[in-house]
Scaffold this motif. Structure first.
Motif, PDB file in Angstrom:
ATOM      1  N   GLY A  37       6.957  10.301  -0.266  1.00 42.64           N
ATOM      2  CA  GLY A  37       7.699   9.601   0.763  1.00 42.64           C
ATOM      3  C   GLY A  37       7.035   9.741   2.182  1.00 42.64           C
ATOM      4  N   GLY A  38       6.652  10.825   2.328  1.00 40.57           N
ATOM      5  CA  GLY A  38       5.927  11.168   3.777  1.00 40.57           C
ATOM      6  C   GLY A  38       4.555  10.429   3.918  1.00 40.57           C
ATOM      7  N   LEU A  39       3.964  10.472   2.528  1.00 41.80           N
ATOM      8  CA  LEU A  39       2.543   9.837   2.428  1.00 41.80           C
ATOM      9  C   LEU A  39       2.735   8.149   2.455  1.00 41.80           C
ATOM     10  N   ALA A  40       3.709   7.871   1.741  1.00 42.96           N
ATOM     11  CA  ALA A  40       4.103   6.245   2.131  1.00 42.96           C
ATOM     12  C   ALA A  40       4.625   5.956   3.591  1.00 42.96           C
ATOM     13  N   ALA A  41       5.356   6.587   4.253  1.00 42.81           N
ATOM     14  CA  ALA A  41       5.597   6.251   5.465  1.00 42.81           C
ATOM     15  C   ALA A  41       4.277   6.138   6.448  1.00 42.81           C
ATOM     16  N   ALA A  42       3.515   7.446   6.242  1.00 42.74           N
ATOM     17  CA  ALA A  42       2.144   7.443   7.054  1.00 42.74           C
ATOM     18  C   ALA A  42       1.193   6.616   6.637  1.00 42.74           C
ATOM     19  N   VAL A  43       1.081   5.936   5.486  1.00 41.67           N
ATOM     20  CA  VAL A  43       0.073   4.970   5.041  1.00 41.67           C
ATOM     21  C   VAL A  43       0.856   3.626   5.583  1.00 41.67           C
ATOM     22  N   PHE A  44       2.056   3.475   5.506  1.00 46.66           N
ATOM     23  CA  PHE A  44       2.661   2.103   6.097  1.00 46.66           C
ATOM     24  C   PHE A  44       2.250   1.868   7.467  1.00 46.66           C
ATOM     25  N   ALA A  45       2.565   2.971   8.279  1.00 47.40           N
ATOM     26  CA  ALA A  45       2.234   2.671   9.811  1.00 47.40           C
ATOM     27  C   ALA A  45       0.729   2.752  10.283  1.00 47.40           C
ATOM     28  N   VAL A 102       0.786  -1.298   0.081  1.00 50.31           N
ATOM     29  CA  VAL A 102      -0.116  -0.075  -0.042  1.00 50.31           C
ATOM     30  C   VAL A 102       0.927   1.180  -0.062  1.00 50.31           C
ATOM     31  N   ALA A 103       2.201   1.366   0.675  1.00 56.12           N
ATOM     32  CA  ALA A 103       2.844   2.189   0.746  1.00 56.12           C
ATOM     33  C   ALA A 103       3.484   2.324  -0.620  1.00 56.12           C
ATOM     34  N   ALA A 104       3.945   1.402  -1.366  1.00 55.26           N
ATOM     35  CA  ALA A 104       4.694   1.642  -2.522  1.00 55.26           C
ATOM     36  C   ALA A 104       3.517   2.089  -3.590  1.00 55.26           C
ATOM     37  N   VAL A 105       2.430   1.791  -3.752  1.00 54.75           N
ATOM     38  CA  VAL A 105       1.265   2.234  -4.602  1.00 54.75           C
ATOM     39  C   VAL A 105       1.037   3.822  -4.196  1.00 54.75           C
ATOM     40  N   ALA A 106       1.063   4.176  -2.820  1.00 52.26           N
ATOM     41  CA  ALA A 106       0.708   5.558  -2.505  1.00 52.26           C
ATOM     42  C   ALA A 106       1.844   6.512  -2.913  1.00 52.26           C
ATOM     43  N   PHE A 107       3.225   6.134  -2.683  1.00 52.64           N
ATOM     44  CA  PHE A 107       4.242   6.604  -3.077  1.00 52.64           C
ATOM     45  C   PHE A 107       4.222   6.797  -4.832  1.00 52.64           C
ATOM     46  N   GLY A 108       3.816   5.706  -5.460  1.00 52.01           N
ATOM     47  CA  GLY A 108       3.779   5.766  -6.980  1.00 52.01           C
ATOM     48  C   GLY A 108       2.824   6.779  -7.453  1.00 52.01           C
ATOM     49  N   VAL A 109       1.649   6.824  -6.717  1.00 57.26           N
ATOM     50  CA  VAL A 109       0.754   7.884  -7.319  1.00 57.26           C
ATOM     51  C   VAL A 109       0.969   9.368  -6.966  1.00 57.26           C
ATOM     52  N   VAL A 110       1.726   9.648  -6.107  1.00 57.68           N
ATOM     53  CA  VAL A 110       2.037  11.032  -5.736  1.00 57.68           C
ATOM     54  C   VAL A 110       3.394  11.256  -6.585  1.00 57.68           C
TER      55      VAL A 110
END
Length: 111
Positions: free
Chosen positions: A74-82, A44-52
């Motif tokens: 990167g910030g969104l990916a970290a937040a989504v990961f956690a 999910v974090a990789a997808v979020a990073f890819g979208v942004v």
């Protein structure tokens, strides 16, 4: 296996919430759930990073814009990961109401 050759479980710290020890199946279930939480969170974090940050690869953007997109991704990916890890593990533990009594010292729901 203990030093005396006894193959029984001697994990003194793990309990099932009722004063007993966790069985191997419960420990395996926790391990699988943690693995699932980490793997799904990474996806999910990789997808979020890819979208942004994805547009930075395909569009002709200024250096500052690319840096901003990658940082935001990167910030969104970290937040989504956690958030994903916490959500999966909370749901797993939330399905076991015997894990912790609602009132300390009370072991039966009707007491």
């Amino acid at each position: 296996m203990d030093n005396d050759g006894d193959p029984r479980d001697h994990d003194r710290g793990a309990t099932d919430g009722t004063g007993g020890r966790r069985g191997q199946a419960e420990r395996d279930a926790v391990t699988v759930e943690i693995g699932y939480a980490l793997a799904s969170a990474a996806f999910v974090a990789a997808v979020a990073f890819g979208v942004v940050a994805g547009p930075a690869l395909f569009l002709d953007l200024s250096r500052d814009t690319v840096r901003m997109l990658v940082t935001a991704g990167g910030g969104l990916a970290a937040a989504v990961f956690a958030l994903r890890v916490a959500t999966v593990l909370f749901r797993f533990n939330g399905g076991n109401p015997a894990a912790q009594p609602s009132q300390p010292g009370r072991t039966r729901p009707d007491s």
